[in-house]
Motif scaffolding. Structure first.
Motif, PDB file in Angstrom:
ATOM      1  N   LEU A  34      56.885  16.412  42.859  1.00 58.61           N
ATOM      2  CA  LEU A  34      55.994  17.067  43.814  1.00 58.61           C
ATOM      3  C   LEU A  34      55.709  18.505  43.404  1.00 58.61           C
ATOM      4  N   GLN A  35      56.722  19.183  42.853  1.00 55.65           N
ATOM      5  CA  GLN A  35      56.525  20.560  42.416  1.00 55.65           C
ATOM      6  C   GLN A  35      55.550  20.622  41.232  1.00 55.65           C
ATOM      7  N   GLN A  36      55.720  19.708  40.277  1.00 53.33           N
ATOM      8  CA  GLN A  36      54.810  19.685  39.122  1.00 53.33           C
ATOM      9  C   GLN A  36      53.397  19.330  39.559  1.00 53.33           C
ATOM     10  N   GLN A  37      53.301  18.401  40.501  1.00 53.79           N
ATOM     11  CA  GLN A  37      51.974  18.013  41.000  1.00 53.79           C
ATOM     12  C   GLN A  37      51.301  19.192  41.689  1.00 53.79           C
ATOM     13  N   GLN A  38      52.086  19.952  42.438  1.00 53.84           N
ATOM     14  CA  GLN A  38      51.541  21.109  43.138  1.00 53.84           C
ATOM     15  C   GLN A  38      51.048  22.162  42.123  1.00 53.84           C
ATOM     16  N   GLU A  39      51.813  22.420  41.065  1.00 57.07           N
ATOM     17  CA  GLU A  39      51.410  23.384  40.037  1.00 57.07           C
ATOM     18  C   GLU A  39      50.141  22.929  39.325  1.00 57.07           C
ATOM     19  N   THR A  40      50.080  21.633  38.987  1.00 53.26           N
ATOM     20  CA  THR A  40      48.912  21.103  38.293  1.00 53.26           C
ATOM     21  C   THR A  40      47.656  21.239  39.154  1.00 53.26           C
ATOM     22  N   ASN A  41      47.779  20.852  40.435  1.00 50.34           N
ATOM     23  CA  ASN A  41      46.626  20.949  41.349  1.00 50.34           C
ATOM     24  C   ASN A  41      46.162  22.398  41.480  1.00 50.34           C
ATOM     25  N   LEU A  42      47.140  23.306  41.553  1.00 51.50           N
ATOM     26  CA  LEU A  42      46.794  24.704  41.730  1.00 51.50           C
ATOM     27  C   LEU A  42      46.075  25.240  40.481  1.00 51.50           C
ATOM     28  N   ASN A  43      46.542  24.890  39.303  1.00 45.95           N
ATOM     29  CA  ASN A  43      45.887  25.324  38.067  1.00 45.95           C
ATOM     30  C   ASN A  43      44.480  24.752  37.954  1.00 45.95           C
ATOM     31  N   ASN A  44      44.327  23.479  38.279  1.00 46.54           N
ATOM     32  CA  ASN A  44      43.001  22.862  38.228  1.00 46.54           C
ATOM     33  C   ASN A  44      42.039  23.525  39.206  1.00 46.54           C
ATOM     34  N   THR A  45      42.593  23.798  40.404  1.00 36.88           N
ATOM     35  CA  THR A  45      41.753  24.450  41.417  1.00 36.88           C
ATOM     36  C   THR A  45      41.315  25.836  40.950  1.00 36.88           C
ATOM     37  N   ALA A  46      42.268  26.584  40.377  1.00 38.59           N
ATOM     38  CA  ALA A  46      41.925  27.939  39.905  1.00 38.59           C
ATOM     39  C   ALA A  46      40.853  27.888  38.817  1.00 38.59           C
ATOM     40  N   THR A  47      40.963  26.943  37.906  1.00 35.20           N
ATOM     41  CA  THR A  47      39.971  26.837  36.812  1.00 35.20           C
ATOM     42  C   THR A  47      38.609  26.467  37.355  1.00 35.20           C
ATOM     43  N   SER A  48      38.552  25.412  38.165  1.00 34.16           N
ATOM     44  CA  SER A  48      37.246  24.967  38.695  1.00 34.16           C
ATOM     45  C   SER A  48      36.628  26.005  39.614  1.00 34.16           C
ATOM     46  N   LEU A  49      37.466  26.671  40.421  1.00 40.25           N
ATOM     47  CA  LEU A  49      36.924  27.680  41.346  1.00 40.25           C
ATOM     48  C   LEU A  49      36.404  28.883  40.563  1.00 40.25           C
ATOM     49  N   GLY A  50      37.099  29.238  39.481  1.00 38.16           N
ATOM     50  CA  GLY A  50      36.602  30.374  38.663  1.00 38.16           C
ATOM     51  C   GLY A  50      35.264  30.076  38.035  1.00 38.16           C
ATOM     52  N   LEU A  51      35.068  28.879  37.550  1.00 35.50           N
ATOM     53  CA  LEU A  51      33.788  28.503  36.962  1.00 35.50           C
ATOM     54  C   LEU A  51      32.673  28.484  38.011  1.00 35.50           C
ATOM     55  N   ALA A  52      33.044  28.015  39.228  1.00 37.62           N
ATOM     56  CA  ALA A  52      32.024  27.945  40.288  1.00 37.62           C
ATOM     57  C   ALA A  52      31.632  29.328  40.793  1.00 37.62           C
ATOM     58  N   LEU A  53      32.523  30.300  40.742  1.00 33.81           N
ATOM     59  CA  LEU A  53      32.248  31.622  41.297  1.00 33.81           C
ATOM     60  C   LEU A  53      31.492  32.529  40.302  1.00 33.81           C
ATOM     61  N   THR A  54      31.628  32.259  39.021  1.00 34.95           N
ATOM     62  CA  THR A  54      31.060  33.165  38.009  1.00 34.95           C
ATOM     63  C   THR A  54      29.548  33.386  38.190  1.00 34.95           C
ATOM     64  N   PRO A  55      28.710  32.340  38.405  1.00 37.55           N
ATOM     65  CA  PRO A  55      27.275  32.582  38.571  1.00 37.55           C
ATOM     66  C   PRO A  55      26.968  33.504  39.759  1.00 37.55           C
ATOM     67  N   TYR A  56      27.681  33.300  40.860  1.00 34.60           N
ATOM     68  CA  TYR A  56      27.420  34.108  42.042  1.00 34.60           C
ATOM     69  C   TYR A  56      27.840  35.562  41.807  1.00 34.60           C
ATOM     70  N   LEU A  57      28.908  35.725  41.058  1.00 35.39           N
ATOM     71  CA  LEU A  57      29.345  37.087  40.804  1.00 35.39           C
ATOM     72  C   LEU A  57      28.388  37.806  39.842  1.00 35.39           C
ATOM     73  N   ASP A  58      27.764  37.054  38.898  1.00 37.01           N
ATOM     74  CA  ASP A  58      26.781  37.651  38.001  1.00 37.01           C
ATOM     75  C   ASP A  58      25.591  38.185  38.786  1.00 37.01           C
ATOM     76  N   ASP A  59      25.205  37.419  39.819  1.00 36.74           N
ATOM     77  CA  ASP A  59      24.053  37.799  40.634  1.00 36.74           C
ATOM     78  C   ASP A  59      24.443  38.769  41.750  1.00 36.74           C
ATOM     79  N   GLY A  60      25.743  39.010  41.911  1.00 38.29           N
ATOM     80  CA  GLY A  60      26.181  39.897  43.000  1.00 38.29           C
ATOM     81  C   GLY A  60      26.027  39.257  44.357  1.00 38.29           C
ATOM     82  N   ASP A  61      26.036  37.909  44.374  1.00 38.10           N
ATOM     83  CA  ASP A  61      25.858  37.174  45.649  1.00 38.10           C
ATOM     84  C   ASP A  61      27.234  36.963  46.300  1.00 38.10           C
ATOM     85  N   LYS A  62      27.534  37.887  47.145  1.00 42.10           N
ATOM     86  CA  LYS A  62      28.836  37.807  47.808  1.00 42.10           C
ATOM     87  C   LYS A  62      28.908  36.627  48.780  1.00 42.10           C
ATOM     88  N   LEU A  63      27.804  36.399  49.489  1.00 41.17           N
ATOM     89  CA  LEU A  63      27.807  35.317  50.478  1.00 41.17           C
ATOM     90  C   LEU A  63      27.981  33.962  49.803  1.00 41.17           C
TER      91      LEU A  63
END
Length: 641
Positions: A34-63
């Motif tokens: 369960l601990q390894q699964q939690q770490e894996t999910n968290l890493n995957n989430t961080a990677t996917s969320l970072g990719l999804a946020l980059t375009p909005y941050l380039d445009d300065g779209d906070k909302l």
């Protein structure tokens, strides 16, 4: 602790330890997963969320960035998602402060899952746009770990209980032969040899069972041989070979015991001189046949006389001990004896003539054995001079003597009004002098006079008052034991109590109410009662055993019947009849029979106690004859109140 319990506890502990190890291994592996699964999910989430946020941050779209973070936060199980905009120094943050549901607080406080944090810098080329921090929430892991391990623990507990039940049944089955061996050992210790253990299939136990069964058979044979040896010695020492009655030595012993007990009644000598005529005219076979017929007639006539004794003391003379309170009863018995002896030889078609004469000596209270037999001899000589069929009494009625109805009224009044006076006489061991118990002696006190038990017991037997008397004495004894907590008393039960089964009506309640006294209240059953009323005595003794009370045999060895009752009834102790111990100081006395009957009692697991021991000289002699204890006037009696 029994072997069964030791094996059961040991095996349960081993199985319990195995379950605990298995449970811990499963617990650890599940937690790690369960601990390894939690770490894996968290890493995957961080990677996917970072990719999804980059375009909005380039445009300065906070909302837009907030919308993406909100969607990810709602779709996962995170404690915190924090985005720090480096260009504007603004912060976008989502926090989950909810508690874990369905999991005990103590389990969460164990800290099984460390906090998982993922931090990353979001860039666009060489430009740093923001700092993303995600902290995982361990609630889901705790929930899954708790649910999974709870189910596993439940199954383990159920399995452990089922296994315990199966293990108990298996041990019961496997150890059954061993339990039978233990039970047989207890039976052997109590001198019961009739049970045979069935042979088990287990090879080792089978050999032990075979050895135990062989030992049991040998001990049973040995016990029977010693009992038979005692019977043979008794016949040799105390039985007349022709008539089967006691001989002179036996009669002297019984009279001595009767006198020592302050017995009332008398001794009669019966002379059948025509036995010499039969021998002279028809030979010894005809004479011996008549001797046996006379013996049988005397036994039959004395069957209802408690404490009586009959013996053949010479070729033509018989001696009879008759405990009674009335001279008239002695005379009536003498007439019956003459009539029965005459009926043995007369022609039924003709009138019979008496063929015997009888001399009677009534006990005056101070007569010893020599005086009593001298009086009887003189009375017999006078009867011979008179005529055949004559009955002569050496001592007649004395002024002041009470009649049997007066004695009955005295006993009834004592039972009703509790006019009892008690004394006790200790019975001690030969080895160290320690007290085994004290025998209770009851007397009736009325109008300043004490009436001894030996005076009124014949009346109790005659009028069938034994049950009422015994119940009154036992009730009084309970009061004495409650007053003196250090006292252990042995109470004699009268023969009349066993004449019918009525004792079973009140005895169970008495025993149940006084079970706290089972180690301090002993019951003494006369051997005469065992011989005459074996069935009722057996029921009486079974009741005592059910409630934990002990009992003993009084007047042990008095009767010529077999001693097989020792093995069947298993008394705790026996009190050897004074008729045998009273003659031990006589150099010509053969003590082989006394030793034999004492060994027979020992083989049955009973202590042997000599009675009526008068002095230290007798104590020293008796101590060498397989006797465990002694009782008598060598120890002074003490009064109970």
């Amino acid at each position: 602790m029994t072997l069964y319990r030791q094996l059961l506890i040991t095996m349960l502990l081993l199985f319990g330890l195995l379950f605990l190890i298995t449970y811990w291994v499963q617990f650890s592996s599940t937690r790690s997963y369960l601990q390894q699964q939690q770490e894996t999910n968290l890493n995957n989430t961080a990677t996917s969320l970072g990719l999804a946020l980059t375009p909005y941050l380039d445009d300065g779209d906070k909302l837009g960035a907030e919308s993406v973070i909100q969607a990810v936060f709602d779709g996962g199980y995170y404690r915190t998602i924090r985005l720090e905009l480096l260009t504007s120094q603004e912060v976008v943050e989502q926090i989950n402060a909810s508690t874990i549901q369905g999991v005990p607080d103590w389990f969460v406080k164990l800290g099984l899952f460390p906090e998982i944090i993922n931090e990353s810098i979001l860039t666009s080329g060489w430009l740093q746009l923001g700092k993303l921090k995600i902290i995982g929430h361990s609630g889901q892991a705790y929930h899954e770990l708790w649910a999974g391990m709870s189910r596993l623990a439940s199954w383990f507990i159920v399995g452990f209980l089922v296994m315990t039940i199966l293990l108990m049944r298996a041990l019961h089955f496997l150890l059954r032969p061993l339990k039978q061996i233990c039970d047989q050992a207890v039976e052997i210790e109590q001198h019961h040899f009739s049970h045979v253990i069935p042979e088990p299939k287990t090879h080792e136990l089978k050999q032990v069972v075979q050895a135990i069964n062989t030992l049991t058979n040998k001990l049973e044979v040995q016990f029977q041989e010693q009992a038979d040896e005692a019977e043979l010695l008794r016949e040799h020492v105390y039985v007349d070979a022709v008539s089967g009655l006691g001989n002179r030595a036996y009669f002297i012993g019984q009279v001595n015991a009767w006198i020592a007990d302050s017995g009332r009644g008398g001794v009669m000598l019966v002379a059948v001189d025509m036995l010499e005529d039969i021998y002279r005219d028809e030979g010894y076979a005809a004479r011996d046949s008549m001797v046996k017929s006379i013996a049988s007639a005397l036994r039959e006539l004395l069957q209802g006389w408690s404490g009586s004794a009959v013996a053949r003391i010479s070729a033509v003379e018989y001696a009879v001990l008759c405990p009674t309170n009335g001279s008239q009863q002695l005379l009536e018995l003498a007439e019956q004896i003459n009539s029965r002896i005459a009926a043995l030889v007369v022609n039924p078609m003709t009138s019979g003539q008496a063929l015997s004469v009888i001399g009677i000596a009534e006990q005056d209270g101070d007569d010893d054995l020599s005086i009593l037999l001298t009086k009887a001899d003189n009375a017999l000589a006078k009867a011979r001079n008179e005529r055949r069929g004559a009955v002569v009494m050496a001592a007649g009625y004395r002024p002041g003597m009470m009649g049997k109805l007066a004695w009955r009224e005295l006993v009834e009044d004592a039972i009703l009004c509790q006019r009892w006076s008690f004394k006790a006489q200790p019975a001690c061991r030969f080895v160290d002098g320690s007290q085994l118990h004290a025998e209770l002696f009851a007397s009736i006190s009325r109008d300043g006079i004490d009436y001894l038990a030996s005076q009124f017991l014949p009346v109790i037997e005659q009028f069938d008052m034994g049950r009422q008397f015994d119940r009154a004495i036992l009730t009084a004894t309970v009061g004495l034991l409650k007053q003196q907590l250090e006292l252990t008393l042995a109470v004699n039960i009268t023969i009349g109590t066993f004449c019918s089964g009525e004792v079973l009506n009140w005895l169970p309640k008495f025993l149940s109410e006084n079970e706290n006294l089972k180690s301090r209240l002993l019951f003494e059953v006369p051997e005469t009662a065992i011989v005459k009323y074996r069935e009722h005595v057996s029921k009486f003794i079974n009741l005592l055993r059910e409630h934990g009370f002990k009992w003993g045999v009084d007047h042990y060895g008095r009767h010529f019947q077999s001693l097989d009752y020792l093995k069947m009834l298993s008394p705790s102790y026996v009190k050897v009849d004074h008729g045998y111990t009273s003659q031990i100081l006589n150099p010509s006395t053969d003590t082989s029979f006394l030793s034999a009957v004492c060994r027979a009692a020992h083989n049955a697991g009973a202590l042997t106690i000599a009675t009526r021991v008068e002095n230290e000289v007798e104590v020293a002699v008796l101590a060498k004859l397989h006797i465990d204890g002694y009782q008598g006037f060598v120890h002074s009696t003490f009064k109970l109140s």
